[in-house]
Design an enzyme around this catalytic site. Structure first.
Site, PDB file in Angstrom:
ATOM      1  CB  SER A 142      -0.847  -0.015   1.278  1.00 32.41           C
ATOM      2  OG  SER A 142      -1.433   1.256   1.508  1.00 32.41           O
ATOM      3  CE1 TYR A 155      -4.631  -2.031   4.851  1.00 34.30           C
ATOM      4  CE2 TYR A 155      -3.327  -0.052   4.485  1.00 34.30           C
ATOM      5  CZ  TYR A 155      -4.049  -1.118   3.981  1.00 34.30           C
ATOM      6  OH  TYR A 155      -4.192  -1.278   2.623  1.00 34.30           O
TER       7      TYR A 155
HETATM    8  P1  NAD Z   1     -11.363  -6.244  -0.519  1.00 33.74           P
HETATM    9  O1  NAD Z   1     -12.013  -6.163   0.829  1.00 33.74           O
HETATM   10  O2  NAD Z   1     -12.161  -5.924  -1.728  1.00 33.74           O
HETATM   11  O3  NAD Z   1     -10.752  -7.694  -0.712  1.00 33.74           O
HETATM   12  C1  NAD Z   1     -10.037  -8.329   0.323  1.00 33.74           C
HETATM   13  C2  NAD Z   1      -9.922  -9.799   0.005  1.00 33.74           C
HETATM   14  O4  NAD Z   1      -9.257 -10.442   1.111  1.00 33.74           O
HETATM   15  C3  NAD Z   1     -11.287 -10.493  -0.135  1.00 33.74           C
HETATM   16  O5  NAD Z   1     -11.219 -11.481  -1.137  1.00 33.74           O
HETATM   17  C4  NAD Z   1     -11.478 -11.144   1.234  1.00 33.74           C
HETATM   18  O6  NAD Z   1     -12.325 -12.271   1.216  1.00 33.74           O
HETATM   19  C5  NAD Z   1     -10.044 -11.540   1.534  1.00 33.74           C
HETATM   20  N1  NAD Z   1      -9.830 -11.815   2.958  1.00 33.74           N
HETATM   21  C6  NAD Z   1     -10.056 -11.004   4.020  1.00 33.74           C
HETATM   22  N2  NAD Z   1      -9.797 -11.662   5.164  1.00 33.74           N
HETATM   23  C7  NAD Z   1      -9.386 -12.914   4.806  1.00 33.74           C
HETATM   24  C8  NAD Z   1      -8.981 -14.074   5.512  1.00 33.74           C
HETATM   25  N3  NAD Z   1      -8.947 -14.100   6.857  1.00 33.74           N
HETATM   26  N4  NAD Z   1      -8.626 -15.173   4.817  1.00 33.74           N
HETATM   27  C9  NAD Z   1      -8.688 -15.185   3.467  1.00 33.74           C
HETATM   28  N5  NAD Z   1      -9.057 -14.121   2.740  1.00 33.74           N
HETATM   29  C10 NAD Z   1      -9.404 -13.008   3.396  1.00 33.74           C
HETATM   30  O7  NAD Z   1     -10.072  -5.336  -0.412  1.00 33.74           O
HETATM   31  P2  NAD Z   1      -9.090  -4.690  -1.505  1.00 33.74           P
HETATM   32  O8  NAD Z   1      -9.234  -3.226  -1.433  1.00 33.74           O
HETATM   33  O9  NAD Z   1      -9.205  -5.371  -2.813  1.00 33.74           O
HETATM   34  O10 NAD Z   1      -7.681  -5.016  -0.828  1.00 33.74           O
HETATM   35  C11 NAD Z   1      -6.813  -6.005  -1.297  1.00 33.74           C
HETATM   36  C12 NAD Z   1      -5.404  -5.697  -0.825  1.00 33.74           C
HETATM   37  O11 NAD Z   1      -4.996  -4.444  -1.376  1.00 33.74           O
HETATM   38  C13 NAD Z   1      -5.254  -5.575   0.691  1.00 33.74           C
HETATM   39  O12 NAD Z   1      -4.047  -6.148   1.117  1.00 33.74           O
HETATM   40  C14 NAD Z   1      -5.237  -4.066   0.896  1.00 33.74           C
HETATM   41  O13 NAD Z   1      -4.558  -3.697   2.064  1.00 33.74           O
HETATM   42  C15 NAD Z   1      -4.509  -3.617  -0.349  1.00 33.74           C
HETATM   43  N6  NAD Z   1      -4.716  -2.209  -0.694  1.00 33.74           N
HETATM   44  C16 NAD Z   1      -5.965  -1.737  -0.990  1.00 33.74           C
HETATM   45  C17 NAD Z   1      -6.104  -0.390  -1.308  1.00 33.74           C
HETATM   46  C18 NAD Z   1      -7.422   0.196  -1.679  1.00 33.74           C
HETATM   47  O14 NAD Z   1      -7.514   1.431  -1.769  1.00 33.74           O
HETATM   48  N7  NAD Z   1      -8.461  -0.580  -1.902  1.00 33.74           N
HETATM   49  C19 NAD Z   1      -4.995   0.456  -1.322  1.00 33.74           C
HETATM   50  C20 NAD Z   1      -3.766  -0.057  -1.006  1.00 33.74           C
HETATM   51  C21 NAD Z   1      -3.626  -1.401  -0.698  1.00 33.74           C
END
Ligand code: NAD
Length: 260
Positions: A142, A155
């Site tokens: 991130s 986080y």
């Molecule tokens: P999201 O909530 O859409 O997806 C998260 C995924 O992780 C889902 O498939 C969920 O089922 C899975 N998950 C959560 N807990 C779990 C567990 N205990 N076991 C197995 N799977 C689990 O979120 P996203 O925004 O797509 O985030 C994905 C990654 O990207 C994360 O690591 C997040 O920190 C990172 N990220 C997101 C953003 C953003 O702005 N959305 C920015 C920077 C980084």
């Protein structure tokens, strides 16, 4: 492009992980999906990708809180497809609160899912990659792996940890055709971000629209959310031979956020 490669993508039932899984399938890789959610919905996603891209798509229900299930997910990819050549550690959760009010169980869960699960999956996947003499590990970090924001202590700590883990493992396998990188997205409008808007509004005493405009996109000079497709394209590039010299890097895809 990635025909003959097999990829595990954690947390790929939603958001960024699903986008990366789809980009891999479109590039010809077989994919092991993982993540939480409704079984029928997940089966629809699995079958849909398989049909659309004519690749094999499997699903592991491994909970990223459970080391034995994480290992079984990687071994399951190896037994189902023959190998786990690409590992994307993407599963992640968020909780927003001042540190003196931060629930202890939320801290523990965020460190476990966003950081420790990558230790377990890398530990399980590297022996197979070393044996084949080729591998790609991509950790979804991130912008918060590079800079901080208030109220996101767990986080930000986990994401800075992922950047350190990325560098360390990259050094350990640098001579074995295995690269280890992190992608550091800025704000992407996924379910994870949607869910933190109300808490951020509450913590800061502002409206949800103001959270989007004045908090999330305030630091993102493009004033646009990052697109999931941009992240999928970078993940596919990192898996190609032309990216073989990129390792140990944390690559920002953040609309200029961390340039400031
Ligand atoms: P999201 O909530 O859409 O997806 C998260 C995924 O992780 C889902 O498939 C969920 O089922 C899975 N998950 C959560 N807990 C779990 C567990 N205990 N076991 C197995 N799977 C689990 O979120 P996203 O925004 O797509 O985030 C994905 C990654 O990207 C994360 O690591 C997040 O920190 C990172 N990220 C997101 C953003 C953003 O702005 N959305 C920015 C920077 C980084």
């Amino acid at each position: 492009m990635l025909t003959g490669k097999n990829a595990v993508v954690t947390g790929s039932t939603s958001g960024i992980g699903l986008g990366i899984a789809e980009a891999f399938a479109a590039a010809g890789a077989n994919v092991m999906l993982n993540g939480l959610g409704d079984a029928a919905e997940i089966e629809k996603i699995r079958a849909g990708l398989e049909e659309k891209y004519a690749v094999k798509v499997a699903y592991s229900p491994a909970n990223m809180l459970k080391p034995d299930e994480i290992e079984a997910m990687v071994k399951g990819c190896e037994s189902t497809f023959g190998s786990a050549d690409i590992l994307v550690n993407n599963a992640g959760i968020q909780h927003v609160a001042p540190i003196d009010e931060f629930p202890i169980e939320k801290w523990d869960a965020i460190i476990a899912i966003n950081l420790t699960s990558a230790f377990h999956s890398i530990r399980a996947a590297l022996p197979g990659m070393k044996e084949k003499g080729w591998g790609r590990v991509i950790n979804i970090a991130s912008a918060h792996a590079l800079v901080a924001s208030p109220y996101k202590s767990a986080y930000v700590a986990a994401k800075h940890g992922i950047a350190g883990l990325t560098k360390t493992v990259a050094l350990e396998v640098a001579q074995q055709n295995i690269t280890v990188n992190a992608i550091a997205p800025g704000y992407v409008l996924t379910p994870l971000v949607e869910a933190q808007i109300p808490d951020t509004a509450k913590a800061r005493g502002i409206s949800e629209e103001e959270v989007k405009r004045d908090v999330m996109l305030a630091g993102q000079p493009t004033k646009k959310f990052v697109e999931v497709e941009n992240l999928g394209a970078l993940a596919v590039f990192l898996c190609q031979e032309s990216a073989a010299s990129i390792t140990g890097a944390t690559l920002p895809v953040d609309g200029g956020w961390t340039a400031q």
